[in-house]
Design an enzyme around this catalytic site. Structure first.
Site, PDB file in Angstrom:
ATOM      1  N   ARG A 107       1.606  -1.626  -4.965  1.00 13.99           N
ATOM      2  CA  ARG A 107       2.670  -2.405  -4.764  1.00 13.99           C
ATOM      3  C   ARG A 107       2.163  -3.845  -4.976  1.00 13.99           C
ATOM      4  O   ARG A 107       1.586  -4.373  -4.210  1.00 13.99           O
ATOM      5  CB  ARG A 107       3.582  -2.243  -3.547  1.00 13.99           C
ATOM      6  CG  ARG A 107       4.263  -1.001  -3.607  1.00 13.99           C
ATOM      7  CD  ARG A 107       5.683  -0.790  -2.853  1.00 13.99           C
ATOM      8  NE  ARG A 107       5.450  -1.522  -1.607  1.00 13.99           N
ATOM      9  CZ  ARG A 107       6.481  -1.596  -0.773  1.00 13.99           C
ATOM     10  NH1 ARG A 107       7.465  -1.214  -0.976  1.00 13.99           N
ATOM     11  NH2 ARG A 107       6.177  -2.188   0.398  1.00 13.99           N
ATOM     12  N   THR A 111       5.828  -9.296  -5.913  1.00 11.90           N
ATOM     13  CA  THR A 111       7.101  -8.591  -6.627  1.00 11.90           C
ATOM     14  C   THR A 111       7.610  -7.230  -5.766  1.00 11.90           C
ATOM     15  O   THR A 111       8.678  -6.902  -6.154  1.00 11.90           O
ATOM     16  CB  THR A 111       6.788  -8.521  -7.970  1.00 11.90           C
ATOM     17  OG1 THR A 111       6.022  -7.465  -8.182  1.00 11.90           O
ATOM     18  CG2 THR A 111       6.233  -9.832  -8.667  1.00 11.90           C
ATOM     19  N   ASP A 203       2.250   0.793   7.379  1.00 11.43           N
ATOM     20  CA  ASP A 203       1.773   1.128   6.160  1.00 11.43           C
ATOM     21  C   ASP A 203       0.860   2.460   6.069  1.00 11.43           C
ATOM     22  O   ASP A 203      -0.151   2.672   6.782  1.00 11.43           O
ATOM     23  CB  ASP A 203       0.570  -0.109   5.668  1.00 11.43           C
ATOM     24  CG  ASP A 203       0.121   0.107   4.346  1.00 11.43           C
ATOM     25  OD1 ASP A 203      -0.484   1.029   4.009  1.00 11.43           O
ATOM     26  OD2 ASP A 203       0.233  -0.989   3.514  1.00 11.43           O
ATOM     27  N   ASP A 206      -2.883   2.543   5.268  1.00 16.80           N
ATOM     28  CA  ASP A 206      -3.667   2.077   6.309  1.00 16.80           C
ATOM     29  C   ASP A 206      -3.870   2.888   7.268  1.00 16.80           C
ATOM     30  O   ASP A 206      -4.776   3.068   8.057  1.00 16.80           O
ATOM     31  CB  ASP A 206      -3.306   0.664   6.754  1.00 16.80           C
ATOM     32  CG  ASP A 206      -3.463  -0.387   5.831  1.00 16.80           C
ATOM     33  OD1 ASP A 206      -4.538  -0.342   4.631  1.00 16.80           O
ATOM     34  OD2 ASP A 206      -2.778  -1.440   5.649  1.00 16.80           O
TER      35      ASP A 206
HETATM   36  C1  PRP Z   1       2.756   2.771  -0.561  1.00 13.55           C
HETATM   37  C2  PRP Z   1       3.287   3.901  -0.532  1.00 13.55           C
HETATM   38  C3  PRP Z   1       3.999   4.406  -2.004  1.00 13.55           C
HETATM   39  C4  PRP Z   1       4.507   3.022  -2.014  1.00 13.55           C
HETATM   40  C5  PRP Z   1       5.960   3.049  -1.632  1.00 13.55           C
HETATM   41  O1  PRP Z   1       1.909   2.536  -1.325  1.00 13.55           O
HETATM   42  O2  PRP Z   1       2.312   5.065  -0.411  1.00 13.55           O
HETATM   43  O3  PRP Z   1       2.980   4.663  -3.040  1.00 13.55           O
HETATM   44  O4  PRP Z   1       3.918   2.224  -1.110  1.00 13.55           O
HETATM   45  O5  PRP Z   1       6.709   2.024  -2.199  1.00 13.55           O
HETATM   46  P1  PRP Z   1       7.836   1.727  -3.162  1.00 13.55           P
HETATM   47  O6  PRP Z   1       8.665   2.943  -3.090  1.00 13.55           O
HETATM   48  O7  PRP Z   1       8.465   0.511  -2.979  1.00 13.55           O
HETATM   49  O8  PRP Z   1       7.255   1.850  -4.536  1.00 13.55           O
HETATM   50  P2  PRP Z   1       1.077   1.250  -1.680  1.00 13.55           P
HETATM   51  O9  PRP Z   1       1.454   0.483  -2.689  1.00 13.55           O
HETATM   52  O10 PRP Z   1       1.006   0.350  -0.066  1.00 13.55           O
HETATM   53  O11 PRP Z   1      -0.605   1.490  -1.840  1.00 13.55           O
HETATM   54  P3  PRP Z   1      -1.616   2.233  -0.889  1.00 13.55           P
HETATM   55  O12 PRP Z   1      -1.048   3.896  -0.955  1.00 13.55           O
HETATM   56  O13 PRP Z   1      -2.645   2.240  -1.790  1.00 13.55           O
HETATM   57  O14 PRP Z   1      -1.702   1.619   0.393  1.00 13.55           O
HETATM   58  N1  URA Z   2       4.769   1.708   1.873  1.00  8.56           N
HETATM   59  C1  URA Z   2       4.329   1.782   3.154  1.00  8.56           C
HETATM   60  O1  URA Z   2       3.277   2.427   3.235  1.00  8.56           O
HETATM   61  N2  URA Z   2       5.336   1.763   4.116  1.00  8.56           N
HETATM   62  C2  URA Z   2       6.379   1.214   3.809  1.00  8.56           C
HETATM   63  O2  URA Z   2       7.067   1.068   5.004  1.00  8.56           O
HETATM   64  C3  URA Z   2       6.733   1.037   2.445  1.00  8.56           C
HETATM   65  C4  URA Z   2       5.747   1.178   1.534  1.00  8.56           C
END
Ligand code: PRP
Ligand code: URA
Length: 212
Positions: A107, A111, A203, A206
């Site tokens: 993400r 934005t 997160d 993480d």
């Molecule tokens: C997190 C999660 C989803 C997304 C959800 O990933 O694992 O993929 O956010 O958010 P959304 O519904 O608003 O799109 P992140 O973008 O943090 O990436 P990562 O898994 O690489 O940490």
């Molecule tokens: N992605 C995450 O990992 N946690 C949240 O709460 C939202 C998006």
């Protein structure tokens, strides 16, 4: 919001208990990973209830019998990177022969819109049941784009599994892909200004990979 029929919120007490353990900020990386895997097993058990079977002949120690086994092309699991990888492990424990596709999304921090950086999917997607897995459904953007990419590659029989969802994400996803059932461990209250789910678990990436 009343959930449409194809939004399935799971209610099993074991599942709710494990989600509560994941939420706890004192749950460390190893325990968190284990919980993601166990929860995925419980969710996949439900989501795979419609897998087709066929009768095959098996020799028991006593006699031959016709007995059901899963039929058709192998199941496909598609984790949305990174956090979905933790869930894919759970499904592979249940269905060791599953094929695995990968969709990389992050993400944009400004934005909050998803940015796709990787997509590799197995062949014959149109003949497989496909489970898309990601622990979090926040705005819904990542899941909407991931499922669009799978459909563009021919995927038809798709299900989405999320451990925790925000109501907005559920609505956005269902409006974009009303044909795709969503299995959810819990629908939380909402999101904060950074589009993190509340109360949520922080997160997910993480916490699974210990990157913060
Ligand atoms: C997190 C999660 C989803 C997304 C959800 O990933 O694992 O993929 O956010 O958010 P959304 O519904 O608003 O799109 P992140 O973008 O943090 O990436 P990562 O898994 O690489 O940490
Ligand atoms: N992605 C995450 O990992 N946690 C949240 O709460 C939202 C998006």
């Amino acid at each position: 919001m009343k959930n449409p029929n194809n939004v399935i919120v799971l209610t099993h007490p074991l599942l709710k208990h494990k989600i509560s353990m994941m939420r706890d900020k004192n749950t460390g990386t190893a325990a968190f990973r284990g919980l993601v895997e166990e929860l995925t097993l419980l969710m996949a058990y439900e989501a795979l209830a419609s897998l087709p079977t066929e009768l095959v002949e098996v020799d028991t120690p006593l006699e031959k019998c016709m007995t059901p086994m899963i039929s058709g092309r192998k199941l496909c699991v598609v984790p949305i990177l990174r956090a979905g990888l933790g869930m894919a492990e759970g499904i592979v424990r249940l269905v060791p022969s599953a094929r695995i596709g990968h969709i990389g999304m992050y993400r944009d921090p400004e934005t909050h819109r998803p940015v796709e950086y990787y997509c590799k999917l197995p062949e014959h997607l149109d003949e497989r049941m496909i489970l898309v897995v990601d622990p979090m459904l926040a705005t819904g953007g990542s899941a909407v784009d991931a499922v669009s990419a799978i459909k563009a590659h021919g995927g038809k029989n798709i299900k989405l599994l999320n451990i925790i969802a925000a109501p907005e994400g559920v609505e956005t996803f269902n409006n974009a892909h009303p044909d795709v059932p969503v299995y959810i461990g819990n629908i939380d209250r909402g999101m904060n200004e950074n589009k993190y789910i509340l109360p949520g678990l922080g997160d997910a990436g993480d916490r699974i990979f210990g990157t913060k």
